[in-house]
Motif scaffolding. Structure first.
Motif, PDB file in Angstrom:
ATOM      1  N   SER A 572       0.832  -1.194   0.000  1.00 40.97           N
ATOM      2  CA  SER A 572       0.000   0.000   0.000  1.00 40.97           C
ATOM      3  C   SER A 572       0.867   1.244   0.000  1.00 40.97           C
ATOM      4  CB  SER A 572      -0.922  -0.002   1.226  1.00 40.97           C
ATOM      5  OG  SER A 572      -1.598   1.227   1.365  1.00 40.97           O
ATOM      6  N   ASN A 573       0.314   2.333  -0.531  1.00 37.52           N
ATOM      7  CA  ASN A 573       1.027   3.603  -0.478  1.00 37.52           C
ATOM      8  C   ASN A 573       0.892   4.272   0.887  1.00 37.52           C
ATOM      9  OD1 ASN A 573      -1.773   4.192  -0.914  1.00 37.52           O
ATOM     10  ND2 ASN A 573      -1.212   6.263  -1.562  1.00 37.52           N
ATOM     11  N   LEU A 574       0.025   3.719   1.751  1.00 37.08           N
ATOM     12  CA  LEU A 574      -0.159   4.274   3.091  1.00 37.08           C
ATOM     13  C   LEU A 574       0.737   3.557   4.084  1.00 37.08           C
ATOM     14  CD1 LEU A 574      -4.051   4.654   3.214  1.00 37.08           C
ATOM     15  CD2 LEU A 574      -2.337   6.322   2.452  1.00 37.08           C
ATOM     16  N   GLU A 575       1.264   4.314   5.011  1.00 35.83           N
ATOM     17  CA  GLU A 575       2.171   3.754   6.011  1.00 35.83           C
ATOM     18  C   GLU A 575       1.432   2.758   6.904  1.00 35.83           C
ATOM     19  OE1 GLU A 575       5.226   5.277   9.564  1.00 35.83           O
ATOM     20  OE2 GLU A 575       4.138   6.718   8.293  1.00 35.83           O
ATOM     21  N   GLY A 576       2.068   1.613   7.134  1.00 40.08           N
ATOM     22  CA  GLY A 576       1.517   0.614   8.050  1.00 40.08           C
ATOM     23  C   GLY A 576       0.458  -0.272   7.448  1.00 40.08           C
ATOM     24  N   ARG A 577       0.249  -0.200   6.126  1.00 40.79           N
ATOM     25  CA  ARG A 577      -0.826  -0.970   5.505  1.00 40.79           C
ATOM     26  C   ARG A 577      -0.322  -2.139   4.665  1.00 40.79           C
ATOM     27  NH1 ARG A 577      -6.002  -1.059   6.482  1.00 40.79           N
ATOM     28  NH2 ARG A 577      -6.544  -1.068   4.276  1.00 40.79           N
ATOM     29  N   ASP A 578       0.969  -2.385   4.617  1.00 39.22           N
ATOM     30  CA  ASP A 578       1.486  -3.541   3.893  1.00 39.22           C
ATOM     31  C   ASP A 578       1.284  -4.802   4.733  1.00 39.22           C
ATOM     32  OD1 ASP A 578       2.300  -1.689   2.068  1.00 39.22           O
ATOM     33  OD2 ASP A 578       4.451  -1.856   2.511  1.00 39.22           O
ATOM     34  N   TYR A 579       1.050  -5.908   4.065  1.00 33.96           N
ATOM     35  CA  TYR A 579       0.896  -7.164   4.812  1.00 33.96           C
ATOM     36  C   TYR A 579       1.051  -8.347   3.868  1.00 33.96           C
ATOM     37  CZ  TYR A 579      -3.806  -7.139   2.814  1.00 33.96           C
ATOM     38  OH  TYR A 579      -4.868  -7.099   1.953  1.00 33.96           O
ATOM     39  N   ALA A 580       1.336  -9.497   4.447  1.00 26.06           N
ATOM     40  CA  ALA A 580       1.373 -10.770   3.727  1.00 26.06           C
ATOM     41  C   ALA A 580       0.547 -11.772   4.524  1.00 26.06           C
ATOM     42  CB  ALA A 580       2.803 -11.268   3.562  1.00 26.06           C
ATOM     43  N   GLN A 581      -0.151 -12.655   3.823  1.00 32.01           N
ATOM     44  CA  GLN A 581      -1.016 -13.618   4.500  1.00 32.01           C
ATOM     45  C   GLN A 581      -0.819 -15.015   3.948  1.00 32.01           C
ATOM     46  OE1 GLN A 581      -4.930 -11.746   4.013  1.00 32.01           O
ATOM     47  NE2 GLN A 581      -4.830 -11.120   6.151  1.00 32.01           N
ATOM     48  N   HIS A 582      -0.970 -15.991   4.836  1.00 30.40           N
ATOM     49  CA  HIS A 582      -0.954 -17.402   4.476  1.00 30.40           C
ATOM     50  C   HIS A 582      -2.228 -18.037   5.019  1.00 30.40           C
ATOM     51  CE1 HIS A 582       3.405 -17.361   3.440  1.00 30.40           C
ATOM     52  NE2 HIS A 582       3.459 -16.443   4.391  1.00 30.40           N
ATOM     53  N   ALA A 583      -2.779 -18.959   4.274  1.00 35.09           N
ATOM     54  CA  ALA A 583      -3.953 -19.687   4.748  1.00 35.09           C
ATOM     55  C   ALA A 583      -3.813 -21.150   4.331  1.00 35.09           C
ATOM     56  CB  ALA A 583      -5.237 -19.085   4.186  1.00 35.09           C
ATOM     57  N   PHE A 584      -4.186 -22.040   5.236  1.00 32.53           N
ATOM     58  CA  PHE A 584      -4.141 -23.475   4.975  1.00 32.53           C
ATOM     59  C   PHE A 584      -5.512 -24.069   5.284  1.00 32.53           C
ATOM     60  CE2 PHE A 584       0.060 -22.075   6.183  1.00 32.53           C
ATOM     61  CZ  PHE A 584       0.902 -22.689   5.269  1.00 32.53           C
ATOM     62  N   THR A 585      -5.920 -25.044   4.494  1.00 30.34           N
ATOM     63  CA  THR A 585      -7.191 -25.705   4.743  1.00 30.34           C
ATOM     64  C   THR A 585      -7.020 -27.210   4.605  1.00 30.34           C
ATOM     65  OG1 THR A 585      -7.953 -25.742   2.444  1.00 30.34           O
ATOM     66  CG2 THR A 585      -8.401 -23.758   3.713  1.00 30.34           C
ATOM     67  N   LEU A 586      -7.796 -27.935   5.377  1.00 31.02           N
ATOM     68  CA  LEU A 586      -7.836 -29.389   5.298  1.00 31.02           C
ATOM     69  C   LEU A 586      -9.292 -29.812   5.392  1.00 31.02           C
ATOM     70  CD1 LEU A 586      -6.164 -32.025   5.164  1.00 31.02           C
ATOM     71  CD2 LEU A 586      -6.202 -32.037   7.677  1.00 31.02           C
ATOM     72  N   ASP A 587      -9.774 -30.557   4.392  1.00 26.80           N
ATOM     73  CA  ASP A 587     -11.178 -30.951   4.337  1.00 26.80           C
ATOM     74  C   ASP A 587     -11.307 -32.457   4.204  1.00 26.80           C
ATOM     75  OD1 ASP A 587     -12.105 -28.331   4.401  1.00 26.80           O
ATOM     76  OD2 ASP A 587     -11.962 -28.118   2.223  1.00 26.80           O
ATOM     77  N   LEU A 588     -12.300 -33.008   4.884  1.00 26.14           N
ATOM     78  CA  LEU A 588     -12.639 -34.416   4.767  1.00 26.14           C
ATOM     79  C   LEU A 588     -14.136 -34.512   4.542  1.00 26.14           C
ATOM     80  CD1 LEU A 588     -11.553 -37.349   4.951  1.00 26.14           C
ATOM     81  CD2 LEU A 588     -12.209 -37.306   7.375  1.00 26.14           C
ATOM     82  N   ASN A 589     -14.539 -35.121   3.429  1.00 28.39           N
ATOM     83  CA  ASN A 589     -15.953 -35.261   3.083  1.00 28.39           C
ATOM     84  C   ASN A 589     -16.333 -36.730   3.013  1.00 28.39           C
ATOM     85  OD1 ASN A 589     -17.325 -32.521   2.109  1.00 28.39           O
ATOM     86  ND2 ASN A 589     -15.141 -32.454   1.619  1.00 28.39           N
ATOM     87  N   TYR A 590     -17.506 -37.041   3.560  1.00 23.55           N
ATOM     88  CA  TYR A 590     -17.981 -38.420   3.566  1.00 23.55           C
ATOM     89  C   TYR A 590     -19.416 -38.444   3.053  1.00 23.55           C
ATOM     90  CZ  TYR A 590     -19.702 -42.882   5.380  1.00 23.55           C
ATOM     91  OH  TYR A 590     -20.275 -44.126   5.504  1.00 23.55           O
ATOM     92  N   ALA A 591     -19.627 -39.106   1.920  1.00 21.68           N
ATOM     93  CA  ALA A 591     -20.967 -39.269   1.363  1.00 21.68           C
ATOM     94  C   ALA A 591     -21.604 -40.487   2.005  1.00 21.68           C
ATOM     95  CB  ALA A 591     -20.899 -39.421  -0.149  1.00 21.68           C
ATOM     96  N   VAL A 592     -22.453 -40.249   2.988  1.00 21.38           N
ATOM     97  CA  VAL A 592     -23.098 -41.352   3.696  1.00 21.38           C
ATOM     98  C   VAL A 592     -23.966 -42.153   2.732  1.00 21.38           C
ATOM     99  CG1 VAL A 592     -24.627 -41.957   5.602  1.00 21.38           C
ATOM    100  CG2 VAL A 592     -23.057 -40.013   5.819  1.00 21.38           C
ATOM    101  N   ASN A 593     -24.732 -41.464   1.922  1.00 23.13           N
ATOM    102  CA  ASN A 593     -25.530 -42.082   0.875  1.00 23.13           C
ATOM    103  C   ASN A 593     -25.763 -41.033  -0.207  1.00 23.13           C
ATOM    104  OD1 ASN A 593     -27.771 -40.452   1.800  1.00 23.13           O
ATOM    105  ND2 ASN A 593     -28.092 -41.983   3.418  1.00 23.13           N
ATOM    106  N   ARG A 594     -26.692 -41.300  -1.108  1.00 26.36           N
ATOM    107  CA  ARG A 594     -26.906 -40.378  -2.220  1.00 26.36           C
ATOM    108  C   ARG A 594     -27.508 -39.063  -1.783  1.00 26.36           C
ATOM    109  NH1 ARG A 594     -26.233 -42.639  -7.064  1.00 26.36           N
ATOM    110  NH2 ARG A 594     -27.404 -40.948  -8.045  1.00 26.36           N
TER     111      ARG A 594
END
Length: 629
Positions: A572-594
């Motif tokens: 950012s051109n404004l002071e104090g507004r720069d940042y970096a972000q990381h995000a992680f996800t883990l998903d488990l899906n179970y189709a019990v039936n249709r």
């Protein structure tokens, strides 16, 4: 019941619209009539809807054929037509990005989650809600677990019903750097997709995603600030299609109640606010002949914040827009597009104004597996002048008065005790008291005036800028083979903003979907955006870029495991507004039936900001259940 086409219409033209609608899915539509890219997507959707209506819109409660289904036994997309009911629960056609496992974005949705050019679009999705894939359908209706099916038939009425529920633990609801607040959040959603073919010439349809969520310990931190919060997902709509000769009219009312974002949405605690939006409109699609198609839309949009402190974002937009598409050979389409909008804000935080766009678009299949869409033209925005403002009292004025009082007190403390003459002491004491009272009154008046100045200043953006600029947007989609598809999109356009009159952005996104091995899906994406606010006291310019990756593997016919990662960087051109972000996800899906699908997900999000006070970590654990009646 089948609706018979009464007028010949180019299937290739409609097919082009449907393909572009598909590859451009996930975009928001709230600024249709203002932002050219959104207006174009609306008309793609309208042409698709008109084509389906005219050319045999079948009883949607019956099984439907589709192509490009992934055969797990062969490890590739077969391209063979199958009956919808024969699919496994949640299986959709085509090489698609499945990063929205559990009905939530895999990480932060990359560009869609971070784009500053979309923050003024209140119909977009904030938090866990994905954007609607079409204008007339909420996101959850088009998500995998419903698979577009209508599963109940009551006489002539076709109804698709789905139910979703989730429970989430969030260890840092406000994303604070310290003194984190945790909470349990639960939600339940009913999804309805119904239509009533009244006659061969008209149809009533309902698309609805509606639910309630509840913050158990801190309801004041929810987007609506209530114990129980109503959510009506973007795309929820009631529409009435009427065919009169060669013209199809669509009368619609589109409603949503959900969280929205303002400009300072990434680092500030108050980035999310609840908003109610209602779009009522009348759209027309006229198949003039087999080569020429005219679409016109009038829309009245009201957006209202759900809490008094956010009323400055309340606005009304009236738009009229049109698109004329010509497909002389049935292989490509060229056309004209344009719009005019009136914007009115409830408060004077923003400036009322008008916007106009005019341009051309081009759609063409370059090869059997490659599709190109491009558009370009001009944008002209004109806004009312902001109120004039001159600060009456500054911090320096108050500091100066406080210093005079301190000096007077020090002088009195040093001199008054040394006066031995009672009469003289009385005179000097009275003089001191009078001077101090005068300075105290002056200080009090300055503080009151400064507060008034502060309130007036904070209540306006003071952006006096208009716009006269070009725009363009290009989308290139290619299916390399049965296992790999990719898409490139880039452009330059301006749209409404929340902390200035408008925001102008140059952007580019690239995404790829891969079937790497049997039972897998890999989604890779990257984005870059350079955005600049038009002006005013809150103006900011940013450069953002990031990458997204999501890997899903079907362990068995019923169990799917997914892992996602996102990295985003903002300068950012404004002071104090720069940042970096990381995000992680883990998903488990179970189709019990249709009909029944269970999910368990974990989200970790961390931000490293230039201002250490705005760095934070957040952990979320989500359990979901989806049931297709």
């Amino acid at each position: 019941m089948t609706f018979k086409a009464k007028t010949p219409f180019s299937r290739d033209l409609a097919a082009l619209a449907m393909v572009i609608s598909a590859v451009a899915g996930g975009a928001a539509y709230g600024q249709s009539g203002v932002a050219p890219s959104q207006t174009g997507l609306f008309f793609d959707d309208l042409r698709n809807r008109a084509f389906s209506f005219r050319n045999g819109a079948v009883d949607e409660s019956a099984p439907t054929a589709s192509s490009g289904v992934y055969d797990y036994s062969r490890g590739e997309y077969t391209g063979e037509a199958v009956i919808e009911e024969e699919r496994a629960l949640g299986e959709r056609a085509g090489t698609e990005d499945i990063s929205r496992a559990l009905g939530t974005p895999s990480a932060r949705s990359g560009y869609l989650g971070y784009s500053r050019r979309n923050v003024g679009d209140y119909s977009g999705a904030a938090g866990p809600y994905p954007s609607s894939s079409t204008y007339f359908a909420p996101a959850y209706i088009t998500d995998p677990f419903l698979a577009g099916k209508r599963n109940i038939k009551l006489g002539p009425v076709n109804i698709g019903l789905g139910f979703g529920a989730n429970v989430e633990y969030n260890d840092n609801v406000t994303r604070a750097s310290k003194d984190e607040i945790s909470d349990m959040i639960a939600g339940a959603y009913l999804n309805v997709d119904a239509n009533y073919p009244i006659t061969e010439s008209n149809r009533l349809s309902l698309a609805l995603g509606i639910g309630i969520d509840h913050y158990f310990d801190h309801p004041e931190l929810s987007a609506n600030g209530n114990e129980f919060n109503l959510n009506v997902l973007p795309g929820s709509s009631l529409a009435f299609d009427i065919q009169v000769g060669d013209i199809l009219f669509v009368l619609y009312d589109r409603v949503s109640v959900r969280p929205a974002t303002n400009d300072q949405f990434t680092l500030d605690d108050n980035d999310i606010f609840g908003v109610f939006q209602n779009d009522v409109g009348l759209a027309m699609n006229w198949a003039i002949n087999s080569k020429l198609n005219l679409s016109i839309n009038f829309n009245h949009s009201d957006s209202l914040a759900l809490e008094d402190e956010d009323e400055r974002y309340d606005r009304t937009i009236d738009s009229i827009s049109g698109s004329l598409a010509w497909s002389p050979t049935g292989t490509f389409t060229v056309g004209l597009e344009g719009s005019f909008s009136w914007i009115n804000y409830k408060d004077s935080f923003q400036n009322d104004g008008t916007t106009a766009t005019a341009g051309v678009f081009f759609v063409m299949p370059i090869t059997r597996s490659t599709m190109l869409k491009a558009a370009g033209g001009v944008q002209v925005f004109e806004f009312d002048d902001p109120p004039s403002f001159t600060r009456s009292v500054s911090d320096a004025d108050i500091t100066s008065t406080q210093a005079q009082i301190a000096a007077l007190d020090a002088n009195a403390a040093a001199t008054l005790p040394s006066i031995t003459d009672p009469a003289e002491a009385k005179v000097q004491s009275a003089a001191y008291t009078q001077q101090r009272q005068q300075l105290s009154d002056l200080l009090a008046a300055q503080q009151i005036q400064k507060q008034a100045d502060d309130d007036f200043e904070s209540g306006h953006t003071f952006d006096g800028n208009d716009l006269s600029d070009y725009y363009y947007n290009v989308t290139l989609f290619n299916q390399l083979n049965s296992r790999i598809a990719h898409q490139l999109s880039f452009g330059h356009e301006s749209s409404l903003n929340t902390t200035s009159n408008f925001i102008t952005a140059d952007y580019i996104t690239y995404g790829m979907g891969i079937i790497a091995w049997r039972g897998s899906r890999i989604s890779l994406a990257t984005f870059y955006e350079k955005a600049e606010d038009s002006g005013g006291r809150l103006a900011e310019s940013t450069e953002q870029w990031g990458i997204d990756a999501f890997l899903s593997h079907r362990l068995t016919n019923t169990v799917t495991l997914g892992f996602g990662y996102h990295y985003g960087n903002t300068d950012s051109n404004l002071e104090g507004r720069d940042y970096a972000q990381h995000a992680f996800t883990l998903d488990l899906n179970y189709a019990v039936n249709r009909k029944l699908n269970l999910g368990l997900g974990y989200r970790f999000w961390t931000t490293d900001a230039e201002d250490p006070a705005q760095s934070f970590d957040q952990n979320r654990v989500i359990m979901t259940v989806n049931y297709n009646f």
